[in-house]
Structures are given as structure tokens and as C-alpha cells.
Design a protein around this motif. Structure first.
Motif, mmCIF file in Angstrom:
data_model
loop_
_atom_site.group_PDB
_atom_site.id
_atom_site.type_symbol
_atom_site.label_atom_id
_atom_site.label_comp_id
_atom_site.label_asym_id
_atom_site.label_seq_id
_atom_site.Cartn_x
_atom_site.Cartn_y
_atom_site.Cartn_z
ATOM 1 N N CYS A 84 -3.213 -11.459 3.850
ATOM 2 C CA CYS A 84 -3.954 -10.301 3.313
ATOM 3 C C CYS A 84 -3.756 -9.076 4.200
ATOM 4 O O CYS A 84 -3.547 -7.957 3.708
ATOM 5 C CB CYS A 84 -5.451 -10.607 3.216
ATOM 6 S SG CYS A 84 -5.892 -11.750 1.908
ATOM 7 N N ILE A 85 -3.824 -9.278 5.523
ATOM 8 C CA ILE A 85 -3.667 -8.142 6.448
ATOM 9 C C ILE A 85 -2.232 -7.611 6.359
ATOM 10 O O ILE A 85 -1.995 -6.404 6.279
ATOM 11 C CB ILE A 85 -3.996 -8.571 7.903
ATOM 12 C CG1 ILE A 85 -5.455 -9.012 8.008
ATOM 13 C CG2 ILE A 85 -3.689 -7.444 8.873
ATOM 14 C CD1 ILE A 85 -5.832 -9.610 9.357
ATOM 15 N N LEU A 142 -7.543 -2.944 13.143
ATOM 16 C CA LEU A 142 -8.232 -3.958 12.340
ATOM 17 C C LEU A 142 -8.729 -5.091 13.233
ATOM 18 O O LEU A 142 -9.875 -5.523 13.149
ATOM 19 C CB LEU A 142 -7.265 -4.550 11.301
ATOM 20 C CG LEU A 142 -7.093 -3.800 9.989
ATOM 21 C CD1 LEU A 142 -6.068 -4.521 9.122
ATOM 22 C CD2 LEU A 142 -8.420 -3.686 9.254
ATOM 23 N N SER A 179 -2.444 0.522 13.280
ATOM 24 C CA SER A 179 -3.333 0.123 12.177
ATOM 25 C C SER A 179 -3.689 -1.350 12.307
ATOM 26 O O SER A 179 -4.843 -1.750 12.123
ATOM 27 C CB SER A 179 -2.655 0.353 10.828
ATOM 28 O OG SER A 179 -2.097 1.629 10.784
ATOM 29 N N ALA A 216 1.949 -9.406 -2.885
ATOM 30 C CA ALA A 216 0.901 -8.426 -2.573
ATOM 31 C C ALA A 216 -0.456 -9.130 -2.453
ATOM 32 O O ALA A 216 -1.287 -8.741 -1.636
ATOM 33 C CB ALA A 216 0.844 -7.351 -3.650
ATOM 34 N N TRP A 247 2.278 -3.017 2.259
ATOM 35 C CA TRP A 247 2.299 -2.289 0.979
ATOM 36 C C TRP A 247 1.548 -0.975 1.085
ATOM 37 O O TRP A 247 1.875 0.010 0.417
ATOM 38 C CB TRP A 247 1.740 -3.167 -0.149
ATOM 39 C CG TRP A 247 2.658 -4.319 -0.424
ATOM 40 C CD1 TRP A 247 2.419 -5.637 -0.185
ATOM 41 C CD2 TRP A 247 3.995 -4.245 -0.948
ATOM 42 N NE1 TRP A 247 3.515 -6.410 -0.517
ATOM 43 C CE2 TRP A 247 4.499 -5.567 -0.992
ATOM 44 C CE3 TRP A 247 4.812 -3.198 -1.366
ATOM 45 C CZ2 TRP A 247 5.772 -5.878 -1.445
ATOM 46 C CZ3 TRP A 247 6.092 -3.502 -1.816
ATOM 47 C CH2 TRP A 247 6.556 -4.829 -1.858
ATOM 48 N N GLY A 248 0.539 -0.948 1.946
ATOM 49 C CA GLY A 248 -0.166 0.314 2.198
ATOM 50 C C GLY A 248 0.793 1.353 2.750
ATOM 51 O O GLY A 248 0.780 2.521 2.356
ATOM 52 N N SER A 295 -0.200 -7.773 3.931
ATOM 53 C CA SER A 295 -0.021 -7.078 2.658
ATOM 54 C C SER A 295 -0.631 -5.682 2.711
ATOM 55 O O SER A 295 -0.016 -4.706 2.285
ATOM 56 C CB SER A 295 -0.663 -7.891 1.532
ATOM 57 O OG SER A 295 -0.513 -7.199 0.325
ATOM 58 N N GLY A 296 -1.846 -5.606 3.268
ATOM 59 C CA GLY A 296 -2.528 -4.308 3.341
ATOM 60 C C GLY A 296 -1.709 -3.304 4.118
ATOM 61 O O GLY A 296 -1.538 -2.144 3.688
ATOM 62 N N VAL A 297 -1.177 -3.751 5.252
ATOM 63 C CA VAL A 297 -0.446 -2.805 6.087
ATOM 64 C C VAL A 297 0.931 -2.528 5.491
ATOM 65 O O VAL A 297 1.347 -1.369 5.374
ATOM 66 C CB VAL A 297 -0.367 -3.319 7.541
ATOM 67 C CG1 VAL A 297 0.586 -2.467 8.358
ATOM 68 C CG2 VAL A 297 -1.761 -3.280 8.155
#
Ligand SMILES: Nc1ncnc2c1ncn2[C@@H]1O[C@H](COP(=O)(O)OP(=O)(O)O)[C@@H](O)[C@H]1O
Ligand SMILES: CC(C)(COP(=O)(O)O)[C@@H](O)C(=O)NCCC(=O)O
Ligand SMILES: [K+]
Length: 258
Positions: free
Chosen positions: A187-188, A161, A157, A179, A194-195, A190-192
Motif C-alpha cells: 500500500c505504501i 510516513l 515522503s 495499484a 503512483w502518487g 503504491s501510494g508513493v
């Protein structure tokens, strides 16, 4: 002694067993162009340290990359003088047949994780393996693999990106402090991160709903640790699960009547 080979799409892990005693493990990058001679040059160097190359009498292989199996077979025949068992091939029997759609080929790593998870925890479990892909393998009460989930791996993932968005850098996966990221990297991450926590929670919740019974969740793979710290996602994290399963499958096949 037994040599177990677990070839994933990213890494190939070798482990050596003397009966049920674990002796050693080594890891190399997966590369389908590597020849049997190259494998042996590397392995014999590793084995020399522990003086075991001459003691290997059995080999079992699980590979999610079909193209590497040819050279791994040559490795066993030429250097260890034995015919390897290859998980997923008809000659490698399973204790319980998978219950999936007709004609479906289940990844051999998932079959091996099923055997190992059932041995350690019994049935009604989910095995989560953080590899190139993240797989969820659902094991029924009798030990059968009955299906599961395939999600893009954590590193895949991140790489996707970076590869597809011109302004996004390559980022290593870690647990971000917050988060809400206040820079691109945060930001990236966090996205990966917490995603992924949400992905695992959501998938497990849905599987439990569908099965309508309590199910233990066992995690394996290098990144399992990252997602287990401080979270209640897994009942247990076991790095040696796949190797344990390979050893069990080898013993199971040896003990079968001819
Ligand atoms: N301990 C670890 N810490 C961080 N990343 C890891 C760790 N172990 C493996 N990885 C990464 O996780 C991904 C999957 O690795 P691996 O479990 O070897 O996959 P596979 O079994 O599909 O070959 C790879 O991108 C690898 O670099
Ligand atoms: C899902 C996988 C790519 C995972 O492989 P890995 O990440 O361990 O390299 C592999 O199990 C596979 O190719 N499976 C075939 C399809 C299936 O299991 O349904
Ligand atoms: K794997």
C-alpha cells in the motif's frame, strides 16, 4: 584538470574532467561537519587509484547546503592550491540571469541544471531532478531559469510516513505490481510510486498549459530511471546533467574577459 563538486542535501558527488573528457566520479554522504582534511583524506584515496590528485588545478562547487561550502573552499585552497568557483556567488557568472521575484535565491543545483539542459536541448524545457527534494526547473527559450516547482522527494515522503505513523514501517521505493496493495508495504509503495507518477504528469501538464507551447522534459537524479520505465513522462533521462552543467559553467567563467 577540473574537480566539480555537487553537494546535495543527501549526497555529495565529485567528478573530474580533463578539458571536456570525463575522467572519474565518486559519491559520499553530505555532512556539514566534515572538515577539509577529511575530504582530502577520502578524495586522495579515490584519486590515487587513478593518479589524479596532483593534477587538479580548478574547482567548481554547487551546494544546496550552505554550511558545507566553507570546508569545501578550504579543501580547494589547501589541497588543490586554487580558489574555487561557487555557483550562486557573485563571482560565478551565469550565461543568462534567472527571471524570478526580486530577492529570491535560486538553488544552485537548479541554476546548473538549467545551463546543462539548455546546452543539450535548447530552451523551452523542464528539468526534473529527483534529489532530496524533487525539483522542476523551467527554462525559457533564451536559456533563462524562470521558476519551477519544489516537491517533497520520493525518499523523504517514505521517511515522513514512517516517522509520523506508528504502525508504518520503513519501505524502499519500487514500482509495485498493482495499484491496490494487499499488505501495508504494498500500500505504501503504491501510494508513493503512483502518487509520484501522477505528481510528475500533473505538474508537467500544468507548466505546459501556463507556457502554452511544447516543452521537452529532461529527468536527472538517481530515481529518474524508476519513473521512466514504461512511462512517457520524460523525453530523456541524463544522470550526468548536473556535472555537465558544472563543467560548462566553469568553462564559461574562465572564458569571460576579466
Ligand atoms: N540509484 C538510486 N536508487 C535508489 N535511490 C537512490 C538512488 N540514488 C539516490 N537515491 C536516493 O534518492 C535520494 C536523493 O539522493 P540524491 O540524488 O543524492 O539527492 P541530493 O542531490 O539531494 O543529495 C536519497 O534518499 C538517495 O538515497
Ligand atoms: C530545492 C532544493 C532543496 C533541492 O536540493 P537537493 O534536493 O538537490 O538537495 C535546493 O535547490 C534549494 O535549497 N533551493 C533553494 C530554493 C529555490 O531553489 O527556490
Ligand atoms: K540535486
Amino acid at each position: 584538470m577540473l574537480l566539480c563538486i555537487d553537494c546535495g542535501n543527501t549526497n555529495t558527488v565529485f567528478s573530474v574532467w580533463n578539458g571536456t573528457d570525463f575522467i572519474a566520479t565518486w559519491r559520499m554522504e553530505t555532512n556539514h561537519q566534515r572538515t577539509a582534511d577529511e575530504y582530502f583524506l577520502w578524495l586522495s584515496g579515490m584519486m590515487r587509484v587513478q593518479e589524479i590528485a596532483g593534477a587538479i588545478t580548478e574547482v567548481i562547487i554547487s551546494s544546496t547546503v550552505p554550511r558545507v561550502v566553507f570546508n569545501l573552499r578550504v579543501l580547494s585552497n589547501r589541497y588543490f592550491n586554487c580558489r574555487p568557483l561557487v555557483v550562486g556567488k557573485p563571482e560565478c557568472r551565469l550565461p543568462v540571469e534567472p527571471r524570478v521575484d526580486p530577492g529570491t535565491t535560486v538553488g544552485p543545483d537548479r541554476l546548473v541544471n538549467t545551463v546543462a539542459g539548455y546546452d543539450r536541448h535548447g530552451g523551452d524545457i523542464v528539468v526534473v531532478d529527483f534529489g532530496t527534494a524533487t525539483t522542476f526547473d523551467v527554462v525559457a527559450s533564451d536559456g533563462a531559469y524562470i521558476g519551477g516547482v519544489i516537491a517533497p522527494g520520493v525518499n523523504l515522503s517514505l521517511e515522513a510516513l514512517h516517522a509520523s505513523a506508528a504502525a508504518l514501517p520503513h519501505v524502499d521505493v519500487t514500482m509495485p505490481e498493482k495499484a491496490i496493495g494487499t499488505n501495508t508495504v504494498a500500500c505504501i509503495q503504491s501510494g508513493v510510486f503512483w502518487g509520484y507518477i501522477g505528481l510528475v504528469e500533473g505538474v508537467v501538464r500544468q507548466i505546459r498549459l501556463e507556457r502554452d507551447r511544447p516543452m521537452k522534459v529532461i529527468a536527472t537524479g538517481g530515481l529518474a530511471e524508476l519513473f521512466s520505465q514504461g512511462f512517457d513522462l520524460f523525453d530523456s533521462v541524463e544522470y550526468d546533467l548536473t556535472m555537465h552543467g558544472l563543467r560548462l559553467l566553469n568553462d564559461y567563467n574562465k572564458d569571460l574577459p576579466a
